[in-house]
Design an enzyme around this catalytic site. Structure first.
Site, PDB file in Angstrom:
ATOM      1  N   LYS A   1      66.914   4.838  32.264  1.00  0.00           N
ATOM      2  CA  LYS A   1      68.269   5.384  32.410  1.00  0.00           C
ATOM      3  C   LYS A   1      69.089   5.102  31.152  1.00  0.00           C
ATOM      4  CE  LYS A   1      68.004   5.009  37.378  1.00  0.00           C
ATOM      5  NZ  LYS A   1      68.022   4.124  38.543  1.00  0.00           N
TER       6      LYS A   1
ATOM      7  N   GLN B   1      71.101  -0.558  41.252  1.00  0.00           N
ATOM      8  CA  GLN B   1      69.683  -0.266  41.481  1.00  0.00           C
ATOM      9  C   GLN B   1      69.207  -0.896  42.795  1.00  0.00           C
ATOM     10  OE1 GLN B   1      67.777   1.752  39.500  1.00  0.00           O
ATOM     11  NE2 GLN B   1      66.082   1.477  40.920  1.00  0.00           N
TER      12      GLN B   1
ATOM     13  N   ASP C   1      75.189   7.953  42.464  1.00  0.00           N
ATOM     14  CA  ASP C   1      73.975   7.959  43.284  1.00  0.00           C
ATOM     15  C   ASP C   1      74.179   8.776  44.566  1.00  0.00           C
ATOM     16  OD1 ASP C   1      71.559   6.746  42.598  1.00  0.00           O
ATOM     17  OD2 ASP C   1      72.353   4.725  42.865  1.00  0.00           O
TER      18      ASP C   1
HETATM   19  N1  GUN Z   1      65.799   2.911  43.795  1.00  0.00           N
HETATM   20  C1  GUN Z   1      64.914   3.938  43.907  1.00  0.00           C
HETATM   21  N2  GUN Z   1      65.524   5.114  43.707  1.00  0.00           N
HETATM   22  C2  GUN Z   1      66.815   4.839  43.447  1.00  0.00           C
HETATM   23  C3  GUN Z   1      67.941   5.660  43.146  1.00  0.00           C
HETATM   24  O1  GUN Z   1      67.902   6.893  43.075  1.00  0.00           O
HETATM   25  N3  GUN Z   1      69.103   4.987  42.926  1.00  0.00           N
HETATM   26  C4  GUN Z   1      69.192   3.636  43.001  1.00  0.00           C
HETATM   27  N4  GUN Z   1      70.380   3.091  42.801  1.00  0.00           N
HETATM   28  N5  GUN Z   1      68.173   2.865  43.293  1.00  0.00           N
HETATM   29  C5  GUN Z   1      66.992   3.459  43.502  1.00  0.00           C
END
Ligand code: GUN
Length: 281
Positions: free
Chosen positions: A52, A96, A119
């Site tokens: 990211k 996350q 998200d």
């Molecule tokens: N863990 C797995 N996929 C995601 C996601 O799309 N966003 C976040 N914040 N954590 C994740």
């Protein structure tokens, strides 16, 4: 033999357009900024977070990375979220998942300002999606839909079967398919006669996290198959669909890797740019 829905190529296209949009926003005095919070040392999460950050750099977004030790307490994490909510340089906040089990995930997600919730996991944003007035659509479901759209999939009146019912993928993707006028079945690991349910699907979205649970002969000839699964089997990464056999019957199918994965990050960047534009009014 099915045609591949190439997520890597489509994500590249999306990011190319975003890069220009970011440059324009910067000219207007707004640099879209994303804060990413990682608690603990889950290796897969660390890989996603690095990716990211790299993408932010490439597209010209500001990024604010917060890596906290696994022992971080709930109050401390909530205080960081409050700080990011108040920081005008930060347009998007991503915590996350999964969080260490000493922390209550739902409480943290609800603390994020819904206007910075790139998200799309805040109850307000999920609720808006449910009533057909989406603000931020969760990134993986948004990526699934973008792939199907690019494949010119016909949705109206078609039977879509979503295998998996998570907050991150299954539930939102079912809402998005419903909004496109599909007849949607939400199946999951406990669905009785899952094979028969999948056999009647014109569109299959597999997001259960079980290696090759969906067998090739479950796929209706001509179906569109999106595989969200990423399962490590020995040295190999495999999806939730038995790819080789499914590709013999499907009209369209995503590979793993190189299907949904690259789209998720592209959609996160798109949501962050949208969040920055929200502040422009
Ligand atoms: N863990 C797995 N996929 C995601 C996601 O799309 N966003 C976040 N914040 N954590 C994740």
């Amino acid at each position: 033999m099915a045609e591949l829905m190439d997520g890597k190529a489509l994500a590249k296209e999306v990011k190319r357009a975003l890069k220009q949009e970011v440059a324009q926003l910067i000219e207007q005095g707004v640099t879209p900024g994303l804060a990413v919070v990682l608690v603990g040392e889950d290796p897969a999460s660390a890989v996603y977070v690095r990716s990211k950050t790299r993408t932010c750099k490439r597209l010209g977004l500001a990024h604010f990375d917060h890596v906290l030790p696994a022992e971080t307490g709930q109050a401390q994490l909530m205080a960081l979220v409050d700080e990011l909510n108040a920081d005008t340089r930060v347009h998007g906040i991503l915590v996350q998942l999964p969080l260490p089990n000493t922390i209550d995930e739902a409480t943290v997600l609800e603390r994020i300002d819904p206007r910075k919730d790139v998200d799309g996991f805040h109850p307000e944003n999920l609720g808006r999606l449910m009533i057909g007035e989406p603000r931020f659509v969760p990134c993986t479901p948004a990526g699934v839909m973008r792939l199907l759209d690019a494949g010119n999939v016909d949705y109206v009146g078609k039977h879509a079967v979503v295998v998996g019912r998570s907050r991150i993928v299954g539930k939102p993707v079912a809402q998005l398919l419903l909004a496109r006028h599909c007849t949607v079945t939400m199946a999951h690991s406990r669905t009785r006669d899952l094979d028969e349910v999948v056999r009647s699907a014109d569109i299959v979205v597999a997001a259960v996290g079980r290696a090759e649970l969906v067998k090739g002969d479950w796929i209706k000839p001509g179906a569109a198959v999106v595989d969200v699964g990423i399962n490590r089997v020995g040295e190999k990464l495999v999806g939730d669909v038995a790819f080789e056999a499914a590709a013999e019957r499907a009209a369209l199918i995503t590979p793993v890797p190189g299907g949904v994965g690259p789209m998720t990050i592209a959609m996160l960047m798109e949501n962050t740019v949208s969040a920055a534009k929200l502040t422009l009014g």
